[in-house]
Design an enzyme around this catalytic site. Structure first.
Site, PDB file in Angstrom:
ATOM      1  N   LYS A 161       0.845  -1.209   0.000  1.00  0.00           N
ATOM      2  CA  LYS A 161       0.000   0.000   0.000  1.00  0.00           C
ATOM      3  C   LYS A 161       0.876   1.253   0.000  1.00  0.00           C
ATOM      4  O   LYS A 161       1.674   1.457   0.909  1.00  0.00           O
ATOM      5  CB  LYS A 161      -0.914   0.003   1.230  1.00  0.00           C
ATOM      6  CG  LYS A 161      -1.654   1.324   1.464  1.00  0.00           C
ATOM      7  CD  LYS A 161      -2.565   1.293   2.690  1.00  0.00           C
ATOM      8  CE  LYS A 161      -3.163   2.665   2.982  1.00  0.00           C
ATOM      9  NZ  LYS A 161      -4.030   2.679   4.186  1.00  0.00           N
ATOM     10  N   ASP A 163      -2.681  10.003   3.855  1.00  0.00           N
ATOM     11  CA  ASP A 163      -4.073   9.571   4.050  1.00  0.00           C
ATOM     12  C   ASP A 163      -4.792  10.576   4.949  1.00  0.00           C
ATOM     13  O   ASP A 163      -4.739  10.486   6.167  1.00  0.00           O
ATOM     14  CB  ASP A 163      -4.109   8.173   4.683  1.00  0.00           C
ATOM     15  CG  ASP A 163      -5.543   7.688   4.898  1.00  0.00           C
ATOM     16  OD1 ASP A 163      -6.468   8.282   4.301  1.00  0.00           O
ATOM     17  OD2 ASP A 163      -5.729   6.707   5.650  1.00  0.00           O
ATOM     18  N   LYS A 182     -10.017  12.543   8.597  1.00  0.00           N
ATOM     19  CA  LYS A 182      -9.493  12.145   9.907  1.00  0.00           C
ATOM     20  C   LYS A 182      -9.422  13.377  10.820  1.00  0.00           C
ATOM     21  O   LYS A 182      -9.072  14.456  10.367  1.00  0.00           O
ATOM     22  CB  LYS A 182      -8.078  11.564   9.765  1.00  0.00           C
ATOM     23  CG  LYS A 182      -8.022  10.176   9.176  1.00  0.00           C
ATOM     24  CD  LYS A 182      -6.588   9.649   9.146  1.00  0.00           C
ATOM     25  CE  LYS A 182      -6.500   8.310   8.436  1.00  0.00           C
ATOM     26  NZ  LYS A 182      -7.172   7.209   9.134  1.00  0.00           N
ATOM     27  N   ASP A 241       1.695   6.399   5.609  1.00  0.00           N
ATOM     28  CA  ASP A 241       0.734   5.404   5.136  1.00  0.00           C
ATOM     29  C   ASP A 241       1.197   4.723   3.839  1.00  0.00           C
ATOM     30  O   ASP A 241       0.537   3.839   3.317  1.00  0.00           O
ATOM     31  CB  ASP A 241      -0.639   6.078   4.941  1.00  0.00           C
ATOM     32  CG  ASP A 241      -1.793   5.133   5.202  1.00  0.00           C
ATOM     33  OD1 ASP A 241      -1.618   4.168   5.971  1.00  0.00           O
ATOM     34  OD2 ASP A 241      -2.874   5.339   4.611  1.00  0.00           O
ATOM     35  N   ASP A 244     -12.170   6.719   4.020  1.00  0.00           N
ATOM     36  CA  ASP A 244     -10.931   6.470   4.764  1.00  0.00           C
ATOM     37  C   ASP A 244     -10.515   4.993   4.698  1.00  0.00           C
ATOM     38  O   ASP A 244      -9.415   4.637   5.102  1.00  0.00           O
ATOM     39  CB  ASP A 244     -11.125   6.917   6.221  1.00  0.00           C
ATOM     40  CG  ASP A 244      -9.810   7.105   6.957  1.00  0.00           C
ATOM     41  OD1 ASP A 244      -8.752   7.054   6.302  1.00  0.00           O
ATOM     42  OD2 ASP A 244      -9.850   7.310   8.185  1.00  0.00           O
ATOM     43  N   GLU A 297      -9.420   3.419   2.261  1.00  0.00           N
ATOM     44  CA  GLU A 297      -8.926   3.565   0.887  1.00  0.00           C
ATOM     45  C   GLU A 297      -7.831   2.556   0.534  1.00  0.00           C
ATOM     46  O   GLU A 297      -7.660   2.214  -0.622  1.00  0.00           O
ATOM     47  CB  GLU A 297      -8.402   4.996   0.663  1.00  0.00           C
ATOM     48  CG  GLU A 297      -6.955   5.257   1.136  1.00  0.00           C
ATOM     49  CD  GLU A 297      -6.749   5.112   2.627  1.00  0.00           C
ATOM     50  OE1 GLU A 297      -7.733   5.179   3.373  1.00  0.00           O
ATOM     51  OE2 GLU A 297      -5.599   4.904   3.053  1.00  0.00           O
ATOM     52  N   ARG A 334      -7.564  -0.635   1.075  1.00  0.00           N
ATOM     53  CA  ARG A 334      -8.102  -1.870   0.495  1.00  0.00           C
ATOM     54  C   ARG A 334      -8.552  -1.646  -0.944  1.00  0.00           C
ATOM     55  O   ARG A 334      -8.538  -2.565  -1.757  1.00  0.00           O
ATOM     56  CB  ARG A 334      -9.233  -2.399   1.380  1.00  0.00           C
ATOM     57  CG  ARG A 334     -10.415  -1.492   1.486  1.00  0.00           C
ATOM     58  CD  ARG A 334     -11.315  -1.815   2.669  1.00  0.00           C
ATOM     59  NE  ARG A 334     -10.736  -1.406   3.951  1.00  0.00           N
ATOM     60  CZ  ARG A 334     -11.321  -1.576   5.135  1.00  0.00           C
ATOM     61  NH1 ARG A 334     -12.496  -2.185   5.214  1.00  0.00           N
ATOM     62  NH2 ARG A 334     -10.746  -1.179   6.242  1.00  0.00           N
TER      63      ARG A 334
HETATM   64  N1  BES Z   1      -4.258   4.483   7.115  1.00  0.00           N
HETATM   65  C1  BES Z   1      -5.353   4.027   7.893  1.00  0.00           C
HETATM   66  C2  BES Z   1      -4.952   2.980   8.914  1.00  0.00           C
HETATM   67  C3  BES Z   1      -4.011   3.429   9.990  1.00  0.00           C
HETATM   68  C4  BES Z   1      -4.470   3.970  11.167  1.00  0.00           C
HETATM   69  C5  BES Z   1      -2.646   3.276   9.821  1.00  0.00           C
HETATM   70  C6  BES Z   1      -3.581   4.373  12.141  1.00  0.00           C
HETATM   71  C7  BES Z   1      -1.743   3.676  10.793  1.00  0.00           C
HETATM   72  C8  BES Z   1      -2.215   4.221  11.952  1.00  0.00           C
HETATM   73  C9  BES Z   1      -6.454   3.439   7.008  1.00  0.00           C
HETATM   74  O1  BES Z   1      -6.521   3.890   5.718  1.00  0.00           O
HETATM   75  C10 BES Z   1      -7.744   3.786   7.674  1.00  0.00           C
HETATM   76  O2  BES Z   1      -7.983   4.944   7.821  1.00  0.00           O
HETATM   77  N2  BES Z   1      -8.514   2.787   8.068  1.00  0.00           N
HETATM   78  C11 BES Z   1      -9.755   2.989   8.723  1.00  0.00           C
HETATM   79  C12 BES Z   1     -10.759   2.024   8.179  1.00  0.00           C
HETATM   80  C13 BES Z   1     -12.185   2.268   8.628  1.00  0.00           C
HETATM   81  C14 BES Z   1     -12.723   3.538   8.023  1.00  0.00           C
HETATM   82  C15 BES Z   1     -13.044   1.097   8.223  1.00  0.00           C
HETATM   83  C16 BES Z   1      -9.534   2.742  10.216  1.00  0.00           C
HETATM   84  O3  BES Z   1      -8.790   1.814  10.574  1.00  0.00           O
HETATM   85  O4  BES Z   1     -10.072   3.496  11.005  1.00  0.00           O
HETATM   86 ZN    ZN Z   2      -7.606   5.670   5.478  1.00  0.00          ZN
END
Ligand code: BES
Ligand code: ZN
Ligand code: MG
Length: 486
Positions: free
Chosen positions: A249, A254, A261, A272, A331, A333, A335
């Site tokens: 990825k 992000d 966020k 990210d 968010d 994204e 996947r």
């Molecule tokens: N980049 C984040 C995951 C992340 C969070 C990495 C904290 C490192 C530290 C990812 O893209 C994300 O935002 N995931 C969301 C998914 C949710 C919206 C289903 C998450 O984990 O909150």
């Molecule tokens: Zn995200």
């Protein structure tokens, strides 16, 4: 940093000498008795304890490093001792030092040498290129370390090379989002392909992705001023054998997209891209040490931003595979871009196995903290091999189940699949994997969620603050073990 071997007697070292002592060895250690006259009674060689003795002739300084109880020694403690040696040496102002290596407990001398060199090289890293003051007044970086050992040194040199490359990856991952843009990652890939004849590189730009309808990657990047790229790096070290595909990825920032966020969660999102960076430098390391395997690195790189052009929650997007995806949350994204990358990989690159690595879910940090990466796999043997490589390198992974109920949670009312689970954030790491599985076309697959392990806020032994470079040593170990089994 230079890691050299010396086959001389350590008492002849002109550089400061580091001796590793266990609580039991302190009384009978002949070398240290020869070098150091008096040591305070308070030095018991407990773990993390050290004592710097000054002598009247070269080597002038002898650093005694405590390892704790002999029976508790594991290879990871030796890596940590390597990092401690660097820290002590830096604090005194050495730029070179020597380490006396011997077998400890059941650990043979060559394993001790290798672990020491890993701890020393990784522990010598700091992301300080933007410090204008501290540099000339403060700590020096260690330039050279000599290991006094008679053991075969080739694996030690190789381990040190890999760790140098891990440090390079840390620099790249730590770089800000307006510098390390998708196109800049592509430029690094090209330079790696230029350096090694065993590596070739193909870059798909936005136009080419539009032609191919890679709408998930294009959708995520719509709000960004930087165009997306799909980087494909091929390493050939084993003739016509089917390759392992490593997919990483590469979200260069992000923001969360329109599901923005909040403060406290957005600040470090320039890291990210860590999955992609790990794949990039794994290929570099493989080429550098000449692994006998074939690897394809696939790096979907883009930025997830807000703005009038950004993709909207509730949209339905047709993926490159043809499957339609309901965007439940912008968010989620990572996947999305991995899904298009998977389909492309399976279609065009014909891998034997797919392994992806991604800072995918905050949920993974809730489960494992910073110490272990989450793993989900459709192939038990593959999962075991990755697990074993994790135990060896201490880049540990732990498997979570992917039962069909989780896959059912990804069903959409309107489209073929939704990018978030129906139970909101419940089992977030697993539902993310359930989404990915739908794009693997049943190829043997393992997914590594490094949201927790890719970064850390404070330096911990040889793990640097900021990007850690997690995954490169793990992959190299995995590939090496796989090579041996053939
Ligand atoms: N980049 C984040 C995951 C992340 C969070 C990495 C904290 C490192 C530290 C990812 O893209 C994300 O935002 N995931 C969301 C998914 C949710 C919206 C289903 C998450 O984990 O909150
Ligand atoms: Zn995200
Ligand atoms: Mg080349």
């Amino acid at each position: 940093m230079k890691i050299l071997q010396s086959k001389n007697s350590i008492v002849k070292s002109v550089n400061p000498v580091v001796l590793l002592l266990t609580e039991e060895s302190i009384q009978k250690h002949t070398i240290y008795k020869a070098l150091v006259k008096a040591v305070p009674d308070s030095f018991k060689a407990k773990e993390k304890q050290f004592y710097v003795a000054e002598t009247d002739q070269p080597p002038k300084f002898v650093v005694l490093l405590g390892l704790g109880k002999t029976s508790d020694i594991i290879i990871e403690k030796i890596r940590k001792a390597g990092a401690s040696a660097v820290n002590v040496a830096k604090s005194i102002g050495f730029v070179k030092f020597s380490v006396y290596v011997e077998s400890i407990n059941s650990l043979p001398e060559h394993d001790v040498s290798k672990a020491l060199s890993e701890g020393i090289v990784l522990g010598n890293y700091k992301f300080d290129k933007y410090k204008t003051k501290e540099k000339d007044s403060g700590e020096k970086i260690i330039e050279q370390v000599e290991l006094y050992t008679l053991a075969d040194f080739k694996p030690v040199i190789e381990a040190a090379r890999v760790c140098d490359i891990v440090n390079e990856s840390r620099d790249t991952a730590n770089e800000g989002a307006d510098i390390m843009t998708p196109i800049e990652i592509a430029a690094i890939a090209k330079s790696i392909a230029g350096k090694y004849s065993s590596v070739t590189c193909t870059i798909l730009d936005k136009k080419q992705m539009e032609k191919m309808s890679m709408n998930l990657i294009l959708g995520v990047s719509r709000g960004s001023e930087y165009d997306p790229v799909l980087v494909i790096l091929e390493y050939k070290g084993a003739g016509n054998e089917k390759p392992v595909a490593l997919v990483g990825k590469g979200v260069t920032f992000d923001s969360g997209g329109l599901n923005l966020k909040p403060s406290g969660y957005i600040e470090n999102m320039h890291t990210d891209k860590s999955g992609a960076i790990t794949v990039l430098y794994t290929i570099k390391a493989a080429a550098d040490i000449g692994l006998k395997c074939n690897i394809i690195g696939v790096l979907p790189c883009c930025e997830n931003m807000i703005g009038s052009k950004a993709q909207k929650p509730g949209s339905i997007i047709k993926s490159y595979s043809g499957k339609t995806v309901e965007i439940g949350n912008t968010d989620a994204e990572g996947r999305l871009i991995l899904a298009d990358a998977f389909s492309y990989t399976v279609d065009k690159l014909k891998p034997e196995t797919i392994i992806d690595i991604a800072t995918l879910t905050g949920s993974c940090m809730v489960t494992f903290g910073e110490h272990v990466a989450g793993m989900i796999s459709t192939d038990e043997k593959l999962a075991k091999d990755i697990f074993d490589a994790g135990q060896k390198t201490y880049e540990r992974v732990w498997q979570l189940p992917l039962y069909k109920e989780y896959e059912e949670e990804m069903e959409s009312e309107k489209a073929d699949i939704k990018n978030i689970g129906s139970k909101d954030r419940y089992a977030g790491t697993i539902t993310a994997a359930a989404f990915l599985k739908a794009f693997t076309k049943d190829k043997p697959w393992a997914h590594l969620d490094i949201a927790g392990t890719a970064t850390t806020d404070k330096q911990k032994s040889y793990i640097s603050a900021g990007a850690t470079g997690f995954g490169i040593r793990l992959f190299i170990e995995f590939l090496k073990a796989r090579e041996k089994k053939k």
